[in-house]
Design a protein around this motif. Structure first.
Motif, mmCIF file in Angstrom:
data_model
loop_
_atom_site.group_PDB
_atom_site.id
_atom_site.type_symbol
_atom_site.label_atom_id
_atom_site.label_comp_id
_atom_site.label_asym_id
_atom_site.label_seq_id
_atom_site.Cartn_x
_atom_site.Cartn_y
_atom_site.Cartn_z
ATOM 1 N N ILE A 1 5.207 63.729 14.688
ATOM 2 C CA ILE A 1 5.571 62.414 15.220
ATOM 3 C C ILE A 1 4.822 61.368 14.402
ATOM 4 O O ILE A 1 3.599 61.443 14.251
ATOM 5 C CB ILE A 1 5.198 62.285 16.708
ATOM 6 C CG1 ILE A 1 5.834 63.412 17.527
ATOM 7 C CG2 ILE A 1 5.607 60.920 17.251
ATOM 8 C CD1 ILE A 1 5.356 63.455 18.979
ATOM 9 N N LYS A 2 5.554 60.393 13.872
ATOM 10 C CA LYS A 2 4.942 59.310 13.091
ATOM 11 C C LYS A 2 4.401 58.257 14.058
ATOM 12 O O LYS A 2 5.139 57.415 14.542
ATOM 13 C CB LYS A 2 5.954 58.710 12.127
ATOM 14 C CG LYS A 2 6.380 59.636 11.016
ATOM 15 C CD LYS A 2 7.481 59.029 10.159
ATOM 16 C CE LYS A 2 7.006 57.803 9.408
ATOM 17 N NZ LYS A 2 8.029 57.309 8.456
ATOM 18 N N VAL A 3 3.098 58.321 14.316
ATOM 19 C CA VAL A 3 2.465 57.405 15.261
ATOM 20 C C VAL A 3 1.877 56.226 14.469
ATOM 21 O O VAL A 3 1.027 56.425 13.599
ATOM 22 C CB VAL A 3 1.363 58.128 16.063
ATOM 23 C CG1 VAL A 3 0.651 57.148 16.988
ATOM 24 C CG2 VAL A 3 1.977 59.273 16.868
ATOM 25 N N PRO A 4 2.307 55.004 14.740
ATOM 26 C CA PRO A 4 1.880 53.866 13.921
ATOM 27 C C PRO A 4 0.399 53.545 14.054
ATOM 28 O O PRO A 4 -0.221 53.757 15.104
ATOM 29 C CB PRO A 4 2.739 52.713 14.447
ATOM 30 C CG PRO A 4 3.131 53.122 15.830
ATOM 31 C CD PRO A 4 3.249 54.616 15.802
ATOM 32 N N ILE A 5 -0.157 53.035 12.949
ATOM 33 C CA ILE A 5 -1.526 52.504 12.921
ATOM 34 C C ILE A 5 -1.399 50.987 12.792
ATOM 35 O O ILE A 5 -0.888 50.503 11.779
ATOM 36 C CB ILE A 5 -2.341 53.050 11.741
ATOM 37 C CG1 ILE A 5 -2.253 54.573 11.674
ATOM 38 C CG2 ILE A 5 -3.790 52.593 11.825
ATOM 39 C CD1 ILE A 5 -2.886 55.162 10.417
ATOM 40 N N PRO A 6 -1.839 50.224 13.768
ATOM 41 C CA PRO A 6 -1.630 48.770 13.711
ATOM 42 C C PRO A 6 -2.390 48.117 12.567
ATOM 43 O O PRO A 6 -3.559 48.439 12.312
ATOM 44 C CB PRO A 6 -2.153 48.291 15.068
ATOM 45 C CG PRO A 6 -3.087 49.371 15.533
ATOM 46 C CD PRO A 6 -2.538 50.654 15.004
ATOM 47 N N ASP A 7 -1.691 47.233 11.845
ATOM 48 C CA ASP A 7 -2.307 46.406 10.805
ATOM 49 C C ASP A 7 -3.077 47.236 9.779
ATOM 50 O O ASP A 7 -4.211 46.915 9.429
ATOM 51 C CB ASP A 7 -3.250 45.366 11.431
ATOM 52 C CG ASP A 7 -2.534 44.471 12.430
ATOM 53 O OD1 ASP A 7 -1.408 44.060 12.136
ATOM 54 O OD2 ASP A 7 -3.111 44.209 13.505
ATOM 55 N N THR B 1 0.016 57.763 11.394
ATOM 56 C CA THR B 1 -0.591 59.086 11.399
ATOM 57 C C THR B 1 0.479 60.091 11.804
ATOM 58 O O THR B 1 1.226 59.856 12.756
ATOM 59 C CB THR B 1 -1.764 59.159 12.404
ATOM 60 O OG1 THR B 1 -2.751 58.200 12.050
ATOM 61 C CG2 THR B 1 -2.389 60.552 12.404
ATOM 62 N N LEU B 2 0.555 61.188 11.075
ATOM 63 C CA LEU B 2 1.460 62.260 11.457
ATOM 64 C C LEU B 2 0.751 63.142 12.483
ATOM 65 O O LEU B 2 -0.179 63.873 12.159
ATOM 66 C CB LEU B 2 1.872 63.076 10.232
ATOM 67 C CG LEU B 2 2.778 62.352 9.227
ATOM 68 C CD1 LEU B 2 2.961 63.194 7.974
ATOM 69 C CD2 LEU B 2 4.125 62.026 9.846
ATOM 70 N N VAL B 3 1.177 63.034 13.723
ATOM 71 C CA VAL B 3 0.653 63.863 14.803
ATOM 72 C C VAL B 3 1.563 65.092 14.901
ATOM 73 O O VAL B 3 2.774 64.967 15.070
ATOM 74 C CB VAL B 3 0.639 63.098 16.136
ATOM 75 C CG1 VAL B 3 0.266 64.025 17.289
ATOM 76 C CG2 VAL B 3 -0.333 61.923 16.054
ATOM 77 N N TYR B 4 0.962 66.275 14.783
ATOM 78 C CA TYR B 4 1.756 67.510 14.803
ATOM 79 C C TYR B 4 1.767 68.114 16.204
ATOM 80 O O TYR B 4 0.733 68.146 16.895
ATOM 81 C CB TYR B 4 1.212 68.502 13.786
ATOM 82 C CG TYR B 4 1.442 68.036 12.362
ATOM 83 C CD1 TYR B 4 2.663 68.273 11.733
ATOM 84 C CD2 TYR B 4 0.467 67.332 11.673
ATOM 85 C CE1 TYR B 4 2.897 67.819 10.440
ATOM 86 C CE2 TYR B 4 0.693 66.871 10.379
ATOM 87 C CZ TYR B 4 1.922 67.120 9.770
ATOM 88 O OH TYR B 4 2.157 66.667 8.497
#
Length: 351
Positions: free
Chosen positions: A20-26, A32-35
């Protein structure tokens, strides 16, 4: 790799592994790729992403797209303590009762940070920056932040305390899977890669797959800095640790790498060689700069970064000088540079 959602946030890697491509703000890294790893006791996460409402919503929506839920998570394996990897771990545990596992060296950093009095970290940072020759203009913002009580807003200061230890060389307790921990210090003291010792689902040649965290990325050289206990006088060599860890990973001969940023890739051995060559070239270039004595700050100013020094933000300059100091320590350990006696702040010169 197959796309699972139209939003392109969830991907299937085969063999009961999704990301899952979890965004990192700014942040220029973007995500981050959360597996999500299927086990006989329910899904286990490798990292969780940044502690931010948008990141949480993306993570939970991704789990829903995979026909599961955050409440079903059985465990969380954290590759290292940085907030874009460990940030949401506490929230996931609160929702699911999942355990959190981390290497002892990074758990020590988490606990030390949680237990520190407000202002302790900024006091230590200010002393470190003074020692490496930072100008007063750079020291002013952290001093102002401490005096204004803004310390509590910094990321990672109240990260969840892990309740399980990742032991190098041992298989993790994931029923139905063979996931072995490999200690790869350098990016952080307790960074781990995770070797999935199972046949590649697409039949690619090699020995399984590797969740590499930030240790081995397809197009980025990870930051190598200093994470030291203010009360510990040991002089560490994080770059030396990282290079040795790279060689260890290169010998695994994995079929595919599943990193925490960018994208999955093959050819791990070639990428390891590229990174080893990159750091050797950088060390050689630093020796040329050290023909005259320089403080770590002055060295950082002269090093090649992804943008001119004048355009690097304040916080990133602190990170850059930490990396410069880690390279200096490596050169000193190799006998290729030394501190100049009597200099204050200390300067270094090539020998």
């Amino acid at each position: 790799m197959t796309q699972v959602t139209q939003a392109a946030q969830v991907f299937g890697h085969g063999g009961g592994v999704h990301s899952i491509k979890v965004p990192i703000p700014d942040n220029p890294l973007g995500h981050t790729l959360v597996y999500v790893v299927d086990t006989d006791r329910g899904p286990v996460l490798v990292d969780t992403g940044w502690d931010d409402p948008t990141s949480w919503d993306t993570l939970t929506a991704g789990l829903t797209a995979l026909a599961t839920s955050v409440t079903d998570i059985h465990g969380i394996v954290v590759t290292h303590h940085h907030p874009d990897h460990h940030g949401l771990s506490g929230q996931v545990r609160a929702a699911s009762g999942a355990w959190i596992a981390m290497h002892a060296a990074d758990t020590a950093i988490v606990r030390r940070t949680r237990e520190a009095e407000p202002g302790t970290w900024l006091d230590y940072l200010t002393r470190k920056l003074t020692d490496v020759g930072a100008p007063d203009t750079h020291l002013a913002p952290p001093l102002a932040a401490r005096d204004a009580g803004r310390l509590r807003t910094l990321p990672g200061l109240r990260s969840a305390a892990p309740d399980r230890e990742i032991v190098p060389g041992e298989l993790l307790d994931l029923p139905g899977r063979r996931l072995r921990a490999i200690w790869t210090p350098g990016h952080t003291p307790g960074h781990v890669c995770l070797h999935l010792e199972e046949r590649h689902p697409a039949g690619l040649p090699g020995h399984g797959r590797l969740f590499s965290g930030d240790h081995l990325l397809p197009g980025i050289s990870p930051h190598i800095g200093l994470y030291e206990d203010p009360d510990d006088t040991e002089v560490t060599d994080p770059l030396g640790d990282y290079l040795a860890s790279l060689e260890r990973i290169g010998r695994l001969g994995v079929a595919e790498v599943l990193p925490a940023h960018q994208h999955a890739f093959t050819g791990a051995g070639g990428r390891v060689r590229e990174l080893l060559d990159h750091h050797e070239e950088r060390l050689t270039g630093l020796l040329a700069l050290l023909a005259t004595p320089l403080t770590p700050w002055e060295l950082a100013e002269r090093m090649v970064w992804n943008r001119p020094w004048e355009q690097i933000p304040h916080g990133s300059r602190s990170i850059a000088v930490s990396e410069a100091e880690s390279h200096l320590r490596r050169l000193v350990k190799l006998g290729r540079a030394e501190a100049v006696g009597g200099s204050d702040p200390v300067t270094y010169i090539a020998v």
